[in-house]
Design a protein around this motif. Sequence first.
Motif, PDB file in Angstrom:
ATOM      1  N   HIS A  96       6.314   3.330 -18.247  1.00 18.25           N
ATOM      2  CA  HIS A  96       7.218   4.289 -17.606  1.00 18.25           C
ATOM      3  C   HIS A  96       6.662   5.709 -17.707  1.00 18.25           C
ATOM      4  CE1 HIS A  96      11.067   1.591 -17.947  1.00 18.25           C
ATOM      5  NE2 HIS A  96      10.110   1.058 -17.209  1.00 18.25           N
ATOM      6  N   SER A  97       6.100   6.042 -18.857  1.00 18.31           N
ATOM      7  CA  SER A  97       5.561   7.397 -19.033  1.00 18.31           C
ATOM      8  C   SER A  97       4.447   7.688 -18.038  1.00 18.31           C
ATOM      9  CB  SER A  97       5.056   7.579 -20.467  1.00 18.31           C
ATOM     10  OG  SER A  97       3.907   6.780 -20.709  1.00 18.31           O
ATOM     11  N   LEU A  98       3.774   6.647 -17.577  1.00 20.37           N
ATOM     12  CA  LEU A  98       2.677   6.816 -16.626  1.00 20.37           C
ATOM     13  C   LEU A  98       3.140   6.774 -15.172  1.00 20.37           C
ATOM     14  CD1 LEU A  98       0.037   4.422 -18.263  1.00 20.37           C
ATOM     15  CD2 LEU A  98       0.024   6.926 -18.314  1.00 20.37           C
ATOM     16  N   TYR A  99       4.091   5.906 -14.876  1.00 19.51           N
ATOM     17  CA  TYR A  99       4.356   5.601 -13.473  1.00 19.51           C
ATOM     18  C   TYR A  99       5.793   5.823 -12.991  1.00 19.51           C
ATOM     19  CZ  TYR A  99      -0.150   3.192 -13.898  1.00 19.51           C
ATOM     20  OH  TYR A  99      -1.464   2.883 -14.122  1.00 19.51           O
ATOM     21  N   ALA A 100       6.755   5.969 -13.905  1.00 16.27           N
ATOM     22  CA  ALA A 100       8.154   6.121 -13.472  1.00 16.27           C
ATOM     23  C   ALA A 100       8.429   7.551 -13.012  1.00 16.27           C
ATOM     24  CB  ALA A 100       9.105   5.749 -14.607  1.00 16.27           C
ATOM     25  N   CYS A 101       9.439   7.703 -12.161  1.00 14.60           N
ATOM     26  CA  CYS A 101       9.814   9.037 -11.674  1.00 14.60           C
ATOM     27  C   CYS A 101      10.420   9.861 -12.813  1.00 14.60           C
ATOM     28  CB  CYS A 101      10.796   8.926 -10.511  1.00 14.60           C
ATOM     29  SG  CYS A 101      12.375   8.135 -10.904  1.00 14.60           S
ATOM     30  N   ASP A 102      10.358  11.184 -12.671  1.00 16.89           N
ATOM     31  CA  ASP A 102      10.841  12.081 -13.726  1.00 16.89           C
ATOM     32  C   ASP A 102      12.316  11.865 -14.029  1.00 16.89           C
ATOM     33  OD1 ASP A 102       8.325  13.186 -13.901  1.00 16.89           O
ATOM     34  OD2 ASP A 102       8.797  14.920 -12.636  1.00 16.89           O
ATOM     35  N   GLU A 103      13.108  11.610 -12.989  1.00 16.90           N
ATOM     36  CA  GLU A 103      14.552  11.424 -13.184  1.00 16.90           C
ATOM     37  C   GLU A 103      14.835  10.274 -14.151  1.00 16.90           C
ATOM     38  OE1 GLU A 103      14.017  13.155  -9.003  1.00 16.90           O
ATOM     39  OE2 GLU A 103      12.992  11.701 -10.299  1.00 16.90           O
ATOM     40  N   HIS A 104      14.022   9.233 -14.070  1.00 11.83           N
ATOM     41  CA  HIS A 104      14.167   8.090 -14.973  1.00 11.83           C
ATOM     42  C   HIS A 104      13.713   8.459 -16.379  1.00 11.83           C
ATOM     43  CE1 HIS A 104      13.952   3.791 -16.171  1.00 11.83           C
ATOM     44  NE2 HIS A 104      12.942   4.224 -16.908  1.00 11.83           N
ATOM     45  N   ASN A 105      12.536   9.018 -16.495  1.00  4.48           N
ATOM     46  CA  ASN A 105      11.952   9.270 -17.817  1.00  4.48           C
ATOM     47  C   ASN A 105      12.756  10.280 -18.628  1.00  4.48           C
ATOM     48  OD1 ASN A 105       9.810   7.459 -17.723  1.00  4.48           O
ATOM     49  ND2 ASN A 105       8.458   8.910 -16.698  1.00  4.48           N
ATOM     50  N   GLN A 106      13.313  11.285 -17.975  1.00  2.00           N
ATOM     51  CA  GLN A 106      14.115  12.279 -18.693  1.00  2.00           C
ATOM     52  C   GLN A 106      15.299  11.632 -19.396  1.00  2.00           C
ATOM     53  OE1 GLN A 106      15.047  14.997 -15.523  1.00  2.00           O
ATOM     54  NE2 GLN A 106      12.983  15.864 -15.477  1.00  2.00           N
ATOM     55  N   ASN A 107      15.957  10.716 -18.717  1.00  2.21           N
ATOM     56  CA  ASN A 107      17.132  10.074 -19.307  1.00  2.21           C
ATOM     57  C   ASN A 107      16.756   8.993 -20.316  1.00  2.21           C
ATOM     58  OD1 ASN A 107      19.321  11.497 -18.169  1.00  2.21           O
ATOM     59  ND2 ASN A 107      18.950  10.495 -16.206  1.00  2.21           N
ATOM     60  N   LEU A 108      15.605   8.345 -20.130  1.00  3.30           N
ATOM     61  CA  LEU A 108      15.144   7.370 -21.122  1.00  3.30           C
ATOM     62  C   LEU A 108      14.864   8.073 -22.446  1.00  3.30           C
ATOM     63  CD1 LEU A 108      14.409   4.450 -21.756  1.00  3.30           C
ATOM     64  CD2 LEU A 108      12.102   4.908 -20.886  1.00  3.30           C
ATOM     65  N   ILE A 109      14.278   9.256 -22.378  1.00  2.28           N
ATOM     66  CA  ILE A 109      14.024  10.042 -23.592  1.00  2.28           C
ATOM     67  C   ILE A 109      15.338  10.426 -24.266  1.00  2.28           C
ATOM     68  CG2 ILE A 109      13.170  12.275 -24.417  1.00  2.28           C
ATOM     69  CD1 ILE A 109      10.963  12.044 -22.255  1.00  2.28           C
ATOM     70  N   GLU A 110      16.330  10.803 -23.456  1.00  3.71           N
ATOM     71  CA  GLU A 110      17.631  11.166 -24.030  1.00  3.71           C
ATOM     72  C   GLU A 110      18.296   9.970 -24.708  1.00  3.71           C
ATOM     73  OE1 GLU A 110      21.982  12.911 -22.625  1.00  3.71           O
ATOM     74  OE2 GLU A 110      20.185  13.500 -21.494  1.00  3.71           O
ATOM     75  N   GLU A 112      16.846   7.568 -26.180  1.00  2.00           N
ATOM     76  CA  GLU A 112      16.162   7.398 -27.462  1.00  2.00           C
ATOM     77  C   GLU A 112      16.589   8.462 -28.469  1.00  2.00           C
ATOM     78  OE1 GLU A 112      11.887   7.193 -26.714  1.00  2.00           O
ATOM     79  OE2 GLU A 112      12.009   5.121 -27.388  1.00  2.00           O
ATOM     80  N   ASN A 113      16.650   9.700 -28.018  1.00  2.00           N
ATOM     81  CA  ASN A 113      17.006  10.801 -28.917  1.00  2.00           C
ATOM     82  C   ASN A 113      18.410  10.639 -29.488  1.00  2.00           C
ATOM     83  OD1 ASN A 113      14.515  11.998 -28.525  1.00  2.00           O
ATOM     84  ND2 ASN A 113      15.239  13.433 -26.966  1.00  2.00           N
ATOM     85  N   LYS A 114      19.292  10.022 -28.717  1.00  2.00           N
ATOM     86  CA  LYS A 114      20.665   9.800 -29.172  1.00  2.00           C
ATOM     87  C   LYS A 114      20.807   8.477 -29.924  1.00  2.00           C
ATOM     88  CE  LYS A 114      22.991  12.664 -25.714  1.00  2.00           C
ATOM     89  NZ  LYS A 114      23.637  13.563 -26.712  1.00  2.00           N
ATOM     90  N   ASN A 115      19.685   7.805 -30.138  1.00  2.00           N
ATOM     91  CA  ASN A 115      19.657   6.544 -30.885  1.00  2.00           C
ATOM     92  C   ASN A 115      20.472   5.439 -30.207  1.00  2.00           C
ATOM     93  OD1 ASN A 115      18.357   5.452 -33.166  1.00  2.00           O
ATOM     94  ND2 ASN A 115      20.305   5.319 -34.257  1.00  2.00           N
ATOM     95  N   ILE A 116      20.636   5.546 -28.888  1.00  6.13           N
ATOM     96  CA  ILE A 116      21.310   4.485 -28.128  1.00  6.13           C
ATOM     97  C   ILE A 116      20.314   3.372 -27.830  1.00  6.13           C
ATOM     98  CG2 ILE A 116      22.538   3.948 -25.968  1.00  6.13           C
ATOM     99  CD1 ILE A 116      23.413   6.919 -25.942  1.00  6.13           C
ATOM    100  N   TYR A 117      19.077   3.774 -27.517  1.00  8.36           N
ATOM    101  CA  TYR A 117      17.981   2.816 -27.347  1.00  8.36           C
ATOM    102  C   TYR A 117      17.055   2.915 -28.553  1.00  8.36           C
ATOM    103  CZ  TYR A 117      18.816   1.878 -22.318  1.00  8.36           C
ATOM    104  OH  TYR A 117      19.344   1.482 -21.117  1.00  8.36           O
ATOM    105  N   THR A 118      16.792   1.783 -29.169  1.00  8.92           N
ATOM    106  CA  THR A 118      15.782   1.693 -30.220  1.00  8.92           C
ATOM    107  C   THR A 118      14.917   0.482 -29.915  1.00  8.92           C
ATOM    108  OG1 THR A 118      17.033   0.239 -31.700  1.00  8.92           O
ATOM    109  CG2 THR A 118      17.436   2.618 -31.891  1.00  8.92           C
ATOM    110  N   GLU A 119      13.774   0.416 -30.546  1.00 15.19           N
ATOM    111  CA  GLU A 119      12.862  -0.689 -30.245  1.00 15.19           C
ATOM    112  C   GLU A 119      13.231  -1.976 -30.976  1.00 15.19           C
ATOM    113  OE1 GLU A 119       9.383   0.351 -33.540  1.00 15.19           O
ATOM    114  OE2 GLU A 119       9.069   0.820 -31.413  1.00 15.19           O
ATOM    115  N   ASN A 120      14.109  -1.882 -31.969  1.00 14.86           N
ATOM    116  CA  ASN A 120      14.352  -3.045 -32.822  1.00 14.86           C
ATOM    117  C   ASN A 120      15.548  -3.895 -32.430  1.00 14.86           C
ATOM    118  OD1 ASN A 120      12.174  -2.452 -34.572  1.00 14.86           O
ATOM    119  ND2 ASN A 120      13.411  -0.888 -35.587  1.00 14.86           N
ATOM    120  N   GLU A 121      16.491  -3.358 -31.642  1.00 16.27           N
ATOM    121  CA  GLU A 121      17.690  -4.103 -31.289  1.00 16.27           C
ATOM    122  C   GLU A 121      18.037  -3.898 -29.828  1.00 16.27           C
ATOM    123  OE1 GLU A 121      20.693  -2.617 -33.915  1.00 16.27           O
ATOM    124  OE2 GLU A 121      20.257  -4.124 -35.443  1.00 16.27           O
TER     125      GLU A 121
END
Length: 299
Positions: A96-110, A112-121
């Motif tokens: 995603h960091s390479l190929y997704a549009c900015d609108e997507h990546n900005q919210n994916l980062i958010e 993660e920052n809010k701990n809603i998405y984590t890699e373990n669950e």
Amino acid sequence: MAMKSLLLNQTKQLFTKPIWYPRSRRDLDCIDKSHRNIIDDLGNSYPGSNDIDYMNWLSSMRNYDTPADSDVPDAYYPEQANKTWNILYGKLKELHSLYACDEHNQNLIELENKNIYTENEVPQFSKVNNWLNSKTGFKLVPVGGMINARSFLYGLAYRVFFASRYIRHISSPFYAVEPDVVHDLMGHVPLFANEEMAEFSQEIGKKSLGASDEKIDQLAKIYYYSVEFGVIGEKILGAGILSSSGEIINVGEKKCKVEPWELKKVLNMDYVLHDFQPLLFKANSLTEMKKFVFEAVES
């Protein structure tokens, strides 16, 4: 001749039964949410079919009916499901960091920052919905599988996305025979938090309310080649691409044909469900894609 045509149209209207459609989010509880049984379709070819524990869990994840206006209870994900998520999450995030549009990546980062998405669950819909509600009012409502196009579009009209909570089998982490929680959370959710994309999706849904079967087919095709498999500029918009590492590489490395959006061509396309897309359509920006789609659904 004109008078005869007018009389025929009036007679047709008298004997044509109006199509019922939901007038509110609560009315979505009355629509048909039965789903296609892909397990029966594929039999032993369904990934994980020989894993009894997985198949029992999968069955439990399909059998529920959550009211559209109610909170979504948390789901149980066994260790294997979380391992599958972990395998996919890191790979997809990198692509995603390479190929997704900015609108997507900005919210994916958010997310993660809010701990809603984590890699373990696998993320829970309850946390995702609280966040989405604060952003655009969109909501994930779990269903058992791929429901019919009319019911799915009816949901979008009220900013409800009928989503899957089960996850593909760990033996096939990079390929899903049907949309699963990875598709919905990694493909759709980050963009549903963008108001322009939320409006874009809702408008397609609104045009489905009371529409003929022919119009529903057209709207489904428009949705498929924009929200699911759309491209903006040189970046990926579509959730169907963003939830598949192979599809991302296929598009990002320009291994498939991408043409400017053209409604006539879009409506003449055949769905490609179990292979990489051979042809996609693009706009220069999300704003332009939204304009093209709005013009299309008005036609």
